[in-house]
Design a protein around this motif. Structure first.
Motif, PDB file in Angstrom:
ATOM      1  N   ARG A  42       0.833  -1.215   0.000  1.00 27.45           N
ATOM      2  CA  ARG A  42       0.000   0.000   0.000  1.00 27.45           C
ATOM      3  C   ARG A  42       0.861   1.256   0.000  1.00 27.45           C
ATOM      4  NH1 ARG A  42      -3.357  -3.383   3.364  1.00 27.45           N
ATOM      5  NH2 ARG A  42      -2.220  -2.688   5.215  1.00 27.45           N
ATOM      6  N   ASN A  45       2.317   1.641  -3.475  1.00 28.58           N
ATOM      7  CA  ASN A  45       1.261   2.042  -4.413  1.00 28.58           C
ATOM      8  C   ASN A  45       0.919   3.517  -4.270  1.00 28.58           C
ATOM      9  OD1 ASN A  45       1.007  -0.505  -5.564  1.00 28.58           O
ATOM     10  ND2 ASN A  45      -0.595  -1.152  -4.136  1.00 28.58           N
ATOM     11  N   ASP A  49       1.610   4.546  -9.216  1.00 27.43           N
ATOM     12  CA  ASP A  49       0.329   3.888  -9.463  1.00 27.43           C
ATOM     13  C   ASP A  49       0.353   2.831 -10.555  1.00 27.43           C
ATOM     14  OD1 ASP A  49       0.520   5.387 -11.748  1.00 27.43           O
ATOM     15  OD2 ASP A  49      -1.187   6.712 -11.302  1.00 27.43           O
TER      16      ASP A  49
END
Length: 425
Positions: A42, A45, A49
């Motif tokens: 996470r 990310n 992206d």
């Protein structure tokens, strides 16, 4: 390169895609690694992206974007005899993963814990130009410091969870940073600030199995969370003794209740099968609860408990952060335990004790992990002053740890990778 990493850690990095997605291989071998891996994914990310994630992980890592190559349970093997038994399948799994990594053309590899398996993967990947990171240091601070040579051969960077791990890397000049444990940031603050009885009422009413169980139990003197481990082999080794200790505790106090939270449905079946073989008095005061919708369900059960009786492992750290008094139990196969005693150079196995540098929670290991000793120790620690002493010691240890843990793991990996790319241009 270590200086470059250190200089860049404080600055968040945003990576701009140029020619193709960033391909990251990531492998976790058990439930605790799945949690660490998902948290790291996470964070990465958030920086970029278009990351392609390939590897092995559980439900949490898959929810963060991983398409797992194989079932994570194939890698969850503990103890020397168990590894030998499963060696053909482990070798097969390694070959399968490396083939998938070769097809994906990795930029970075992140091994989440499971060092015996992941360092072997990294050792194959590093010579091929893949930037290799081990997230969770092997326990070289505790035993077999000579393994630093294989770590140096396999990795470019080690992410340590705890500050006591860094000195051994500094001694050998290998890049390592302390990123802290993700739970320091992800643990729901309400679990430590909401009154215990309020948490208990809310969780019981929200969960069908718990609501039905507690509607039938009557008076409750104390509620004990029972966590027999995250691996099948741990559960099979510990649970019969834990159930025997429950029966003895009920002789001392018939109003005790026990909740066993499980993160995997198959573990619920395994534990329920063993519970069904117990006497009526045990079955009447023990409930096995599973909630696939709540990733932190075990934490919520611990937070609502008066005391936690658990296997040594990551759950002891969770209980410490929740400031729940605990009794830690562990048992290995005889050969594995004999080897551990010969090799381990620290006096404790439970993380709260290692972090505190002294015993602040009881440890009952191997031959000391009997039903009699467990029941006596639990009963003692349910009462003041032992209960209050534990809570104070846990709070002090948590406060010190938070002061020493402030580096973002995604930033650490990006800084190390960029420095490595720069060195190799």
């Amino acid at each position: 390169m270590t200086d470059q990493i250190t200089a860049e850690l404080a600055t968040p990095h945003t990576i701009t895609a140029q020619y193709r997605p960033l391909v990251i291989g990531i492998v976790a071998g058990e439930v605790s690694g799945d949690m660490l891996g998902a948290d790291f994914m996470r964070q990465m990310n958030n920086l970029r992206d278009d990351i392609v994630w390939v590897g092995v992980g559980g439900s949490q890592m898959q929810a963060a974007g991983l398409q797992s190559i194989l079932d994570m349970s194939r890698l969850a093997v503990m103890g020397l005899s168990e590894v030998v038994k499963h060696l053909p399948d482990l070798l097969n799994a390694k070959a399968q993963i490396l083939r998938a990594f070769a097809d994906a053309k990795l930029d970075i590899f992140i091994g989440i814990d499971a060092p015996d398996f992941n360092l072997r993967l990294a050792k194959s990947l590093k010579p091929k130009g893949v930037y290799c990171v081990q997230y969770v240091s092997p326990s070289i601070w505790a035993w077999r410091e000579g393994r630093i040579e294989s770590i140096e051969q396999a990795t470019h960077l080690v992410l340590c969870l705890f500050p006591f791990e860094l000195p051994v890397y500094a001694k050998h000049g290998h890049p390592a940073v302390c990123v802290g444990h993700p739970l320091l940031k992800t643990l729901d603050p309400a679990l430590t600030t909401t009154p215990l009885l309020d948490q208990r009422l809310a969780l019981i009413w929200a969960h069908d199995d718990l609501r039905e169980f507690f509607a039938q139990t009557g008076d409750i003197s104390s509620l004990i969370a029972l966590l027999p481990g995250s691996r099948d082999s741990e559960i099979r080794a510990l649970l019969p003794t834990l159930f025997a200790s429950v029966r003895r505790l009920l002789i001392l106090d018939q109003n005790l209740c026990f909740v066993i939270p499980v993160t995997r449905a198959e573990h619920q079946s395994l534990i329920q099968a063993q519970l069904a073989q117990q006497p009526d008095d045990v079955r009447a005061r023990v409930v096995v609860a599973h909630d696939a919708a709540q990733a932190d369900f075990s934490q919520r059960v611990m937070a609502m408990a008066d005391l936690v009786l658990l296997a040594s492992g990551t759950a002891t750290f969770e209980a410490m952060l929740l400031m729940r008094p605990m009794v830690v139990v562990y048992r290995l196969k005889a050969l594995s335990f004999w080897l551990a005693k010969k090799l381990v150079k620290i006096p404790y196995v439970a993380l709260p004790n290692i972090l505190a540098g002294k015993q602040i929670v009881p440890e009952l290991l191997q031959n000391d992990a009997t039903a009699d000793s467990i029941s006596r120790t639990v009963y003692k620690n349910l009462s003041a002053p032992a209960y209050q002493d534990q809570q104070r010691a846990l709070a002090k240890t948590c406060a010190k740890l938070r002061e020493q843990s402030n580096t973002n793991p995604a930033n650490a990996v990006v800084a190390g990778w960029l420095a490595w790319l720069n060195d190799n241009q």
